[in-house]
Scaffold this motif. Sequence first.
Motif: not given
Length: 305
Positions: A8-16, A195-205, A210-216
Amino acid sequence: MTQYVCTAAAMRAAEQKLFDAHPGTDLMAVAAGQVAAQARGMLADLGCGVRGGSVLVLVGGGNNGGDGLLAAAELADEGCHVRVCPVLGTPHAAGWQVALRAGCEVVTMEQAGQVVPDLVIDAVLGIGGRPGIPDDLARLGEQLSAASWLAVDLPSGLDANSGTVTTSLRADVTVTFATRKWCHVAPPAAERCGRIDVVDIGVEPGGSDGVPKCAEGWTSVVDEDDLARLWPERERADARLGVAVSGGGDSVALLRRHLDWDVALRRLDEVNASLEQVPGVPKGPFWESGIPSRCKDEGVTWGCA
């Protein structure tokens, strides 16, 4: 196919990071549009469609409830009969006004339990919510179990960062944003998500491409299709994603039962013993020393190594 999972924290950081790069971005409106799109599809599958369908939106405080309210307004504008039910906290103020202007009907929890709608949208607790739900919400979930359920980000009551379950709602479909969270892949929580549907909202992982580089807080994992391709000698590839990647002792036992692949298990116990992790969430490289060379040759990522 390689998938990404984050805390959850990583998602919040990506949103920020997105907000910092694009001030004024309205992520809630984007997310709500995706929730409404999922609801349309489910109503169509039920055979009633938007205009002939009935939807109940369970609303919590904060952004998750705001997503649900804006989606409710969108559906109501299209002719759907939409009721909104405040459950926990104070509803998102702007979203509440938009839903009321669209003609959504406000009901109490008692009233909500008296009529089973075609679709329930669970927008009570999101990735920042505490595990567990109140007894009255659990009862409402049981009363409306005959309806189809769509969860926003995760079924309320699950812990986004693990596979543990105390009390929670269930979903037939969970729409989540940008990437899966740990409750979507780690049992037993994953079993409550549908069923899990992952949708794009413009936040890159994690990375600009779009590819994580060992981000926390980000980890890459593989699914059963990869396992079937990389071990073609197996007649059945019935491993569950959460079982294969969660890394704890329970996972080892389940993996043995589901796979019995000696080549995958030979070093897994050794690696497992040295892992430092919170429940259900692996940290750092894992499985790297024990995976077959064929996996490495094909470039499959087993963790963020």
